[in-house]
Design an enzyme around this catalytic site. Structure first.
Site, PDB file in Angstrom:
ATOM      1  N   ASP A 244       0.718  -0.865   0.111  1.00  0.00           N
ATOM      2  CA  ASP A 244       0.515   0.197  -0.198  1.00  0.00           C
ATOM      3  C   ASP A 244       0.747   1.593   0.399  1.00  0.00           C
ATOM      4  O   ASP A 244       2.041   1.616   0.922  1.00  0.00           O
ATOM      5  CB  ASP A 244      -0.704   0.187   1.920  1.00  0.00           C
ATOM      6  CG  ASP A 244      -1.873   0.980   1.731  1.00  0.00           C
ATOM      7  OD1 ASP A 244      -2.777   1.167   0.548  1.00  0.00           O
ATOM      8  OD2 ASP A 244      -1.389   2.101   2.356  1.00  0.00           O
ATOM      9  N   GLU A 319       1.112  -0.440  -5.249  1.00  0.00           N
ATOM     10  CA  GLU A 319       0.074   0.582  -4.324  1.00  0.00           C
ATOM     11  C   GLU A 319       0.480   1.893  -5.409  1.00  0.00           C
ATOM     12  O   GLU A 319       1.499   1.639  -3.892  1.00  0.00           O
ATOM     13  CB  GLU A 319      -0.804   0.114  -4.205  1.00  0.00           C
ATOM     14  CG  GLU A 319      -2.110   1.730  -4.408  1.00  0.00           C
ATOM     15  CD  GLU A 319      -2.286   2.429  -3.858  1.00  0.00           C
ATOM     16  OE1 GLU A 319      -3.415   2.207  -3.336  1.00  0.00           O
ATOM     17  OE2 GLU A 319      -1.867   2.481  -2.919  1.00  0.00           O
TER      18      GLU A 319
END
Ligand code: FRU
Ligand code: MG
Ligand code: CA
Length: 610
Positions: A244, A319
């Site tokens: 993330d 990401e």
């Protein structure tokens, strides 16, 4: 990483990998001569459909209105039916749930609403039995301020002093008793990215919410801890990680700026105040080149783990919303490997309502053009941070876009519910829980920021709470259109988004799709075509009118398509049926109509897949 181009001559047997990489479906392959080998198998992650599960909203097993791990385990067959090769679970770790689990307070345990460690182990066991890989969401940029790490760091416990990004404040020339934040940095959720800690007498950095403190990646202890966390979950059977928020991993080093954190330059646009995202240009807070080496270290780590422990490839998928060159560097640089792939958000960030076929082609080719040779592409239509496809673009485009991601080379990523064409749910201000909406918006503006509409519970059936929960009250309201749009109904109906999706995902396991050449082009302003080709096998061609009105193209315009062709699958908007024959001549396509055509092989002028 480089794969030699496979060219098939002769009588061969093609093997199409099925989910899990264990079983092999053998497909008889017509050919003209003896001896050619089947195409080399690709790694499970190179062609898989990765299905994103949002744990709070997938399936509630205990009736508390919140999804949980036993709920997920009970529904894993759905992923198999949807043709997925892997599940990615949004964070399942202990968390005060300020940012729906992206604020982790203990990286080594399961959030209590979701279950216990045994439930996780059971989930992994069941997934593996079904041939599904399991990827966890790894959130390295920050920890919850309720984490032990943060408490210890705030207390300056030995070994944890520098775990987070701490800095002294600046003197306020206008008010002696006031202390100003160390720099003008703005949080992703609005307001200063610095928060004062009374206890420590310093500010800490939070690029996201106040309760998500940024780790200090200049500390070797932090880097080491990250490896321990990854190892822990790999030992539990995870097959890898979605990682993330990487662009925010590192910030400028005060040592390079006279001992202080430098201000980000101002964007100069008058509509932004100093507390609003967009006020500054994130020069010192985003996309720092140093962060890539950390990603490459993580790749080395998972590769070593696989070498030492055996089993299939453990993957890392990164990401980050950033420009194409910074995105591509996640794949690796200077001889070092990085992510197996960084998520490709082009369909989310570069397409707006009313996009044309050339817009779509440009978006696809952008990725394929910049991607390093031998790397694996991927196609993402949605996720928990963005409005759903049917709402963001148009409901009529759902099947065509699912067909596009199925036909393109590489992996595809499906956010739960997109296989049904689910739409954004309606969530009132009173019901809104998203920290981004609550921090950046107010009763009048929250809808501009809220991610809750894309996070409402999954529609299993048309009953109360959509079969998501036995509880009438759920953590976010169930969207009222679940009576029309739900899995049970779509399984029964002769034609449905789900059935189209199933046909497409089955198709993409064939060698032509996993190994074939590709052509992507616009035939007109409205119609896009994707050809996939692997002689001597049949070719597959997507013809997709993305416009809101009909279009007539000519079959001659499609390179490498041998006619007559047979319709393999159609969008719901099509009046044609599977098995219909397409003969040479004009081809009229309805608004949003998508056709996948099967035809015998012809010389291809497409790009070779490495
Ligand atoms: C993706 C995301 C968000 C979350 C943020 C911080 O941008 O996963 O859902 O708010 O990262 O972890
Ligand atoms: Mg529950
Ligand atoms: Ca950071």
């Amino acid at each position: 990483m480089m794969k030699s181009v496979y060219i098939a001559f002769g009588v061969v047997v093609g093997a199409a990998m099925v989910a899990g990489g264990v079983a092999w479906a053998i497909i008889a392959w017509r050919g003209s001569g003896p001896g050619a080998p089947p195409p080399p198998p690709r790694g499970w992650w190179e062609t898989a459909d990765l299905y994103q599960i949002y744990p709070r909203s997938f399936k509630d097993s205990d009736g508390d209105g919140v999804g949980d791990l036993p709920g997920i385990t009970s529904k894993l067959e759905h992923l198999v039916e949807a043709g997925a090769g892997a599940a990615w679970l949004s964070p399942v770790f202990q968390s005060p749930m300020v940012d729906a689990g992206y604020d982790v307070s203990d990286f080594y345990s399961i959030h209590e609403e979701y279950g216990k460690m045994e439930d996780f182990e059971q989930l992994v066991r069941r997934a593996h039995e079904l041939g599904l890989k399991v990827l966890l969401d790894f959130v390295p940029n920050h920890a919850s301020t309720e984490s032990q790490y943060f408490k210890d760091s705030e207390d300056r416990v030995e070994g944890f002093e520098d775990f987070f990004v701490w800095a002294d404040g600046l003197h306020d020339p206008e008010n002696e008793s006031n202390i100003l934040p160390p720099s003008n940095w703005v949080s992703q959720f609005g307001g200063s990215a610095w928060q004062w800690s009374e206890k420590r007498g310093q500010f800490y950095l939070h690029q996201f919410s106040v309760q998500q403190a940024d780790f200090n990646f200049r500390s070797p202890a932090v880097r080491d801890e990250m490896l321990q966390i990854m190892r822990f979950w790999l030992d539990k059977g995870a097959d890898g990680f979605r990682i993330d928020g990487l662009p925010y991993l590192m910030e400028a080093n005060p040592a390079d700026h006279g001992g202080r954190y430098p201000d980000d330059p101002l964007c100069g646009r008058k509509e932004f105040g100093p507390n609003q995202l967009g006020y500054t240009v994130p020069l010192y807070t985003k996309d720092l080149i140093e962060l890539y080496d950390i990603v490459y270290d993580w790749r080395e780590f998972v590769d070593n783990y696989q070498r030492e422990n055996g089993g299939d490839t453990r993957v890392i998928l990164t990401e980050g919303y950033t420009n194409i060159s910074m995105t591509m560097q996640y794949y690796g640089y200077g001889g070092r490997l990085g992510a197996h792939f960084p998520f490709n958000f082009g369909f989310i960030t570069d397409l707006t309502r009313g996009f044309s076929a050339p817009d779509l082609v440009y978006c696809v080719l952008k990725w394929l053009t910049y991607m390093p040779r031998g790397a694996v592409a991927n196609w993402v239509l949605g996720n928990h941070d963005n409005s759903r496809v049917a709402s963001r673009l148009r409901p009529a485009l759902v099947d065509g876009l699912n067909a596009l991601t199925a036909l393109l080379p590489g992996a595809s990523v499906t956010y739960q519910g997109e296989e049904l064409g689910m739409r954004d749910g309606r969530v009132s201000w009173r019901q809104t829980v998203d920290v981004e909406a609550c921090s950046r918006g107010n009763e009048q503006t929250y809808q501009l920021y809220s991610r809750d509409p894309a996070r409402t519970p999954f529609h299993w059936d048309g009953g109360p709470s959509a079969g998501f929960s036995s509880n009438a009250s759920t953590w976010l309201p169930v969207a009222s259109d679940h009576r029309e749009i739900n899995l049970e109904r779509q399984k029964k109906e002769p034609r449905s988004h789900f059935k189209v999706f199933q046909a497409l995902k089955a198709l993409r396991k064939r060698p032509t799709l996993t190994h074939g050449d590709y052509i992507v082009e616009a035939l007109s302003d409205k119609t896009l075509v994707v050809v996939r080709h692997l002689a001597p096998l049949d070719s597959f061609t997507l013809v997709f009118n993305v416009a809101g009105s009909s279009d007539t193209v000519h079959t001659d315009w499609i390179r490498s398509l041998k006619l007559p062709a047979t319709v393999y699958v159609t969008s719901l908007s099509s009046k044609r049926n599977a098995g219909d024959v397409i003969s040479p001549g004009p081809l009229e396509l309805q608004a949003g109509e998508a056709l996948v055509l099967q035809a015998s092989s012809l010389v291809s002028y497409g790009h070779k897949l490495s």
